[in-house]
Design a protein around this motif. Structure first.
Motif, PDB file in Angstrom:
ATOM      1  N   ALA A 408       0.808  -1.224   0.000  1.00 46.29           N
ATOM      2  CA  ALA A 408       0.000   0.000   0.000  1.00 46.29           C
ATOM      3  C   ALA A 408       0.834   1.264   0.000  1.00 46.29           C
ATOM      4  CB  ALA A 408      -0.927   0.014   1.213  1.00 46.29           C
ATOM      5  N   VAL A 409       2.132   1.151   0.293  1.00 43.84           N
ATOM      6  CA  VAL A 409       2.985   2.341   0.372  1.00 43.84           C
ATOM      7  C   VAL A 409       3.939   2.359  -0.808  1.00 43.84           C
ATOM      8  CG1 VAL A 409       2.829   2.394   2.871  1.00 43.84           C
ATOM      9  CG2 VAL A 409       4.719   1.180   1.809  1.00 43.84           C
ATOM     10  N   ASP A 410       4.398   3.544  -1.110  1.00 40.49           N
ATOM     11  CA  ASP A 410       5.341   3.730  -2.217  1.00 40.49           C
ATOM     12  C   ASP A 410       6.748   3.850  -1.641  1.00 40.49           C
ATOM     13  OD1 ASP A 410       6.517   4.177  -4.623  1.00 40.49           O
ATOM     14  OD2 ASP A 410       5.839   6.264  -4.818  1.00 40.49           O
ATOM     15  N   ALA A 411       7.340   2.693  -1.308  1.00 42.69           N
ATOM     16  CA  ALA A 411       8.670   2.695  -0.686  1.00 42.69           C
ATOM     17  C   ALA A 411       9.372   1.392  -1.029  1.00 42.69           C
ATOM     18  CB  ALA A 411       8.554   2.867   0.825  1.00 42.69           C
ATOM     19  N   SER A 412      10.698   1.371  -0.848  1.00 35.39           N
ATOM     20  CA  SER A 412      11.498   0.166  -1.051  1.00 35.39           C
ATOM     21  C   SER A 412      11.786  -0.476   0.299  1.00 35.39           C
ATOM     22  CB  SER A 412      12.819   0.514  -1.750  1.00 35.39           C
ATOM     23  OG  SER A 412      13.587   1.393  -0.952  1.00 35.39           O
ATOM     24  N   HIS A 413      12.258  -1.721   0.282  1.00 32.67           N
ATOM     25  CA  HIS A 413      12.546  -2.426   1.524  1.00 32.67           C
ATOM     26  C   HIS A 413      13.674  -1.765   2.297  1.00 32.67           C
ATOM     27  CE1 HIS A 413       9.824  -5.834   1.052  1.00 32.67           C
ATOM     28  NE2 HIS A 413      10.150  -5.871  -0.239  1.00 32.67           N
ATOM     29  N   GLU A 414      14.582  -1.099   1.584  1.00 26.80           N
ATOM     30  CA  GLU A 414      15.723  -0.480   2.247  1.00 26.80           C
ATOM     31  C   GLU A 414      15.462   0.967   2.631  1.00 26.80           C
ATOM     32  OE1 GLU A 414      15.851  -1.942  -0.710  1.00 26.80           O
ATOM     33  OE2 GLU A 414      16.731  -3.885  -0.139  1.00 26.80           O
ATOM     34  N   ALA A 415      14.298   1.491   2.297  1.00 23.67           N
ATOM     35  CA  ALA A 415      14.004   2.893   2.598  1.00 23.67           C
ATOM     36  C   ALA A 415      13.966   3.104   4.102  1.00 23.67           C
ATOM     37  CB  ALA A 415      12.663   3.296   1.980  1.00 23.67           C
ATOM     38  N   PRO A 416      14.569   4.205   4.573  1.00 24.53           N
ATOM     39  CA  PRO A 416      14.559   4.468   6.022  1.00 24.53           C
ATOM     40  C   PRO A 416      13.148   4.532   6.608  1.00 24.53           C
ATOM     41  CG  PRO A 416      16.115   5.914   4.891  1.00 24.53           C
ATOM     42  CD  PRO A 416      15.346   5.198   3.826  1.00 24.53           C
ATOM     43  N   ALA A 417      12.199   5.042   5.838  1.00 20.32           N
ATOM     44  CA  ALA A 417      10.833   5.131   6.344  1.00 20.32           C
ATOM     45  C   ALA A 417      10.243   3.746   6.569  1.00 20.32           C
ATOM     46  CB  ALA A 417       9.963   5.923   5.367  1.00 20.32           C
ATOM     47  N   TRP A 418      10.506   2.818   5.635  1.00 19.90           N
ATOM     48  CA  TRP A 418       9.985   1.460   5.795  1.00 19.90           C
ATOM     49  C   TRP A 418      10.683   0.745   6.944  1.00 19.90           C
ATOM     50  CZ3 TRP A 418       5.889  -1.123   5.014  1.00 19.90           C
ATOM     51  CH2 TRP A 418       5.897  -2.518   5.059  1.00 19.90           C
ATOM     52  N   VAL A 419      11.984   0.952   7.099  1.00 18.36           N
ATOM     53  CA  VAL A 419      12.718   0.361   8.227  1.00 18.36           C
ATOM     54  C   VAL A 419      12.160   0.880   9.542  1.00 18.36           C
ATOM     55  CG1 VAL A 419      14.980   0.191   9.341  1.00 18.36           C
ATOM     56  CG2 VAL A 419      14.802   0.004   6.850  1.00 18.36           C
ATOM     57  N   LEU A 420      11.804   2.174   9.602  1.00 19.76           N
ATOM     58  CA  LEU A 420      11.218   2.743  10.810  1.00 19.76           C
ATOM     59  C   LEU A 420       9.865   2.088  11.112  1.00 19.76           C
ATOM     60  CD1 LEU A 420      11.368   4.897  13.040  1.00 19.76           C
ATOM     61  CD2 LEU A 420      10.240   6.479  11.468  1.00 19.76           C
ATOM     62  N   TYR A 421       9.080   1.812  10.080  1.00 19.67           N
ATOM     63  CA  TYR A 421       7.799   1.142  10.291  1.00 19.67           C
ATOM     64  C   TYR A 421       8.003  -0.275  10.810  1.00 19.67           C
ATOM     65  CZ  TYR A 421       3.329  -1.093   9.299  1.00 19.67           C
ATOM     66  OH  TYR A 421       2.165  -1.806   9.410  1.00 19.67           O
ATOM     67  N   LEU A 422       8.988  -0.992  10.250  1.00 20.52           N
ATOM     68  CA  LEU A 422       9.261  -2.354  10.720  1.00 20.52           C
ATOM     69  C   LEU A 422       9.712  -2.344  12.175  1.00 20.52           C
ATOM     70  CD1 LEU A 422      11.071  -3.944   7.626  1.00 20.52           C
ATOM     71  CD2 LEU A 422       8.667  -4.096   8.283  1.00 20.52           C
ATOM     72  N   ASN A 423      10.513  -1.339  12.556  1.00 18.81           N
ATOM     73  CA  ASN A 423      10.930  -1.240  13.957  1.00 18.81           C
ATOM     74  C   ASN A 423       9.728  -1.024  14.867  1.00 18.81           C
ATOM     75  OD1 ASN A 423      13.612  -1.554  13.243  1.00 18.81           O
ATOM     76  ND2 ASN A 423      13.995   0.656  13.111  1.00 18.81           N
ATOM     77  N   MET A 424       8.754  -0.265  14.384  1.00 15.21           N
ATOM     78  CA  MET A 424       7.554  -0.044  15.187  1.00 15.21           C
ATOM     79  C   MET A 424       6.785  -1.359  15.355  1.00 15.21           C
ATOM     80  SD  MET A 424       4.213   2.335  14.384  1.00 15.21           S
ATOM     81  CE  MET A 424       3.642   1.132  13.178  1.00 15.21           C
ATOM     82  N   VAL A 425       6.698  -2.161  14.269  1.00 12.98           N
ATOM     83  CA  VAL A 425       6.023  -3.454  14.365  1.00 12.98           C
ATOM     84  C   VAL A 425       6.771  -4.368  15.331  1.00 12.98           C
ATOM     85  CG1 VAL A 425       5.323  -5.511  13.080  1.00 12.98           C
ATOM     86  CG2 VAL A 425       5.032  -3.246  12.068  1.00 12.98           C
ATOM     87  N   ASP A 426       8.121  -4.350  15.283  1.00 10.09           N
ATOM     88  CA  ASP A 426       8.904  -5.154  16.222  1.00 10.09           C
ATOM     89  C   ASP A 426       8.631  -4.754  17.660  1.00 10.09           C
ATOM     90  OD1 ASP A 426      10.161  -6.841  14.424  1.00 10.09           O
ATOM     91  OD2 ASP A 426      11.774  -5.432  14.011  1.00 10.09           O
ATOM     92  N   GLU A 427       8.473  -3.459  17.903  1.00 10.89           N
ATOM     93  CA  GLU A 427       8.159  -3.002  19.258  1.00 10.89           C
ATOM     94  C   GLU A 427       6.783  -3.502  19.701  1.00 10.89           C
ATOM     95  OE1 GLU A 427       8.462   1.197  19.281  1.00 10.89           O
ATOM     96  OE2 GLU A 427      10.638   1.249  18.953  1.00 10.89           O
ATOM     97  N   ILE A 428       5.816  -3.508  18.769  1.00 12.75           N
ATOM     98  CA  ILE A 428       4.481  -4.027  19.103  1.00 12.75           C
ATOM     99  C   ILE A 428       4.562  -5.503  19.475  1.00 12.75           C
ATOM    100  CG2 ILE A 428       2.180  -4.499  18.167  1.00 12.75           C
ATOM    101  CD1 ILE A 428       2.495  -2.019  16.414  1.00 12.75           C
ATOM    102  N   VAL A 429       5.317  -6.278  18.672  1.00 14.26           N
ATOM    103  CA  VAL A 429       5.456  -7.716  18.948  1.00 14.26           C
ATOM    104  C   VAL A 429       6.169  -7.931  20.273  1.00 14.26           C
ATOM    105  CG1 VAL A 429       6.499  -9.851  18.119  1.00 14.26           C
ATOM    106  CG2 VAL A 429       5.405  -8.298  16.493  1.00 14.26           C
ATOM    107  N   LEU A 430       7.226  -7.138  20.541  1.00 14.26           N
ATOM    108  CA  LEU A 430       7.975  -7.291  21.785  1.00 14.26           C
ATOM    109  C   LEU A 430       7.102  -6.962  22.997  1.00 14.26           C
ATOM    110  CD1 LEU A 430      10.636  -7.836  23.222  1.00 14.26           C
ATOM    111  CD2 LEU A 430      11.268  -5.432  22.859  1.00 14.26           C
ATOM    112  N   GLU A 431       6.274  -5.931  22.875  1.00 16.08           N
ATOM    113  CA  GLU A 431       5.377  -5.592  23.979  1.00 16.08           C
ATOM    114  C   GLU A 431       4.362  -6.708  24.202  1.00 16.08           C
ATOM    115  OE1 GLU A 431       5.423  -3.093  26.095  1.00 16.08           O
ATOM    116  OE2 GLU A 431       7.264  -2.333  25.178  1.00 16.08           O
TER     117      GLU A 431
END
Length: 508
Positions: A408-431
């Motif tokens: 749904a987003v216009d980004a690449s896997h290496e884009a800093p914005a996408w990496v930031l989103y993945l980190n947020m998902v990791d935080e949700i899973v860790l919590e």
């Protein structure tokens, strides 16, 4: 008219019979009368015919009077009576019928006078705070109320003047005419005063308000529609004041505004802008740090349009239609749609990880009192096996939601914005994982806290005492110095198993 029609329909057969008798009488009179210029009328046929004709006419007049009295008695309202008066005005002018209906005519004059007095009382009672009409602005509503009050007086008076002016010639008629003149003069004075007061409240610089930008920012920083309330009220009022039945003449500076701003078009533009601005503010309030990075280019495009709306686009700009189309598309289609997709999948991920700690029997120690160690160990293993099966499946679902968000987003896997989103998902899973472990050992932690405070707590594990020779043996053992599993070893094993659950949850 309908009420009068119902009352007159009941006398139609009677009037038809009267008309038939009148026609026969006229025929008999005409055929029975010889040439009036003939001097040889020894039989006096004319005198006999005329006497019979006059007698028949008087009888017909009496029958008409009775029929009209019945008709007036059936009238449910004053306007119905005036309608009957209008329909039979020529008959009522005949002296015999007029004399017979004199009391009814005086009753009609009295009713009209009472109605005028009621209108005067209504004007006096409600003038300072007139009843407002629904969805109509205050000034137009007051003027329409005054106009309706004037019409309430003028309509019956107009009927009387047209169909029975003779009723207004006496003393009662004079008082009625004077009362109508007074109340109409008062109403006209109040209408002029209301119009002048409203016109004086309109600022001279009102035409410049049409040139204001369509958007602005509030003190709280929210985007809002920049519609001057005075301009909106004046246009709203003017729409009703210029239309029938008021047809009011407006000053030039108001006419200039009306020539540049049509209220219908302006209302449509305000409504469209309010809808888009509301969506924009909701999106802005719901943005996360990861969203700002993930949709940076789209947000920049929207901000450029916002700047254009706050600086370049006015209410009478020819580019307004193109601007609102671009603004709506940028917010609702290009930004809101993918953002809602990402937020939907993020909510689904949160729901999945929250379900870990909400699963039944996660805390096997909750409510347990004096249980055998073997039973607790079996319950623990069942819960552990269930988690070992569900956690990998949950991670697969989470990965699937993340992949759908990426589409749904216009980004690449290496884009800093996408990496930031993945980190947020990791935080949700860790919590979620933390919540799972804390829920599983919640009762143990709570019991340990009570023990440290010296609070009495019921036994969790049943311990048997055996006397073997001179030694006291505990079963299960309380220390790890024996070959069989002791209570500390079992608890340590349980805690270790919970910690090992983290191995089943990999980083996104």
């Amino acid at each position: 008219g309908t009420s009068a029609g119902k009352s007159t329909s009941s006398c139609d057969p009677v009037m038809a019979d009267i008309h038939a008798d009148f026609t026969r009488c006229m025929d008999q009179f005409c055929h029975g009368t010889k040439d009036l210029l003939c001097l040889d009328d020894s039989e006096q046929s004319f005198e006999e015919s005329f006497f019979l004709f006059r007698s028949t006419m008087r009888s017909l007049e009496r029958r008409c009077s009775v029929a009209l009295r019945t008709t007036f008695a059936l009238c449910p309202s004053l306007m119905a009576e005036l309608r009957v008066l209008d329909m039979f005005q020529e008959l009522i002018k005949r002296h015999a019928i007029k004399t017979n209906l004199d009391s009814i005519c005086q009753s009609i004059i009295t009713k009209v006078m009472n109605d005028v007095q009621a209108a005067q009382d209504c004007l006096t009672r409600h003038l300072s705070c007139p009843p407002l009409l629904k969805n109509i602005p205050s000034v137009a509503s007051k003027l329409l109320w005054l106009h309706a009050l004037r019409e309430r007086v003028n309509q019956p008076m107009g009927r009387l003047r047209s169909c029975a002016p003779q009723l207004l010639e006496g003393d009662m008629g004079w008082r009625l005419r004077q009362a109508v003149t007074d109340i109409c003069r008062d109403i006209e004075s109040h209408m002029v005063q209301t119009e002048n007061s409203w016109l004086q409240s309109i600022p001279i610089g009102l035409p410049n308000k049409v040139k204001d930008a369509v958007l602005s920012h509030s003190a709280e920083g929210l985007l809002q529609v920049n519609m001057d309330p005075t301009l909106w009220e004046v246009l709203h009022e003017a729409t009703y004041l210029m239309s029938p039945p008021l047809c009011m003449s407006l000053p030039p500076h108001v006419c200039v505004v009306l020539s540049h701003a049509d209220l219908r078009i302006l209302r449509e533009r305000v409504t469209m802008l309010q809808s888009v601005v509301q969506s924009y503010n909701q999106l802005r309030e719901g943005l996360l740090d990861a969203d700002v990075q993930l949709f940076q280019s789209k947000l920049q495009s929207v901000d450029n349009l916002v700047s254009l709306g706050t600086q370049g686009i006015t209410w009478n700009s020819p580019e307004f239609s193109e601007f609102i189309v671009k603004f709506r598309a940028a917010i609702l289609n290009e930004l809101a749609t993918p953002l809602q997709v990402v937020h939907s999948h993020t909510r689904s991920i949160r729901t999945i990880v929250q379900a870990w700690s909400q699963a039944p029997n996660v805390d096997i120690f909750k409510g347990a009192i004096e249980c055998r160690l073997e039973d607790l160990d079996k319950a623990h293993m069942r819960t552990l096996e269930s988690l070992q099966r569900s956690l990998p499946l949950s991670m697969e679902s989470i990965i699937a939601h993340v992949n759908q968000s990426f589409l749904a987003v216009d980004a690449s896997h290496e884009a800093p914005a996408w990496v930031l989103y993945l980190n947020m998902v990791d935080e949700i899973v860790l919590e979620g994982l933390k919540a799972l472990v804390l829920t599983a050992i919640g009762t143990l932690v709570e019991r340990a806290q009570h023990y440290e405070r010296g609070t009495s707590i019921p036994a969790l594990i049943q311990v048997d005492l055996e006397l073997q020779g001179t030694a006291v043996v505990f079963s299960p053992p309380l220390t790890s110095s024996v070959a069989s599993q002791s209570i500390p070893e079992a608890v340590q094993m349980w805690l270790s198993h919970y910690m090992d659950l983290a191995k089943l949850v990999r980083r996104v």
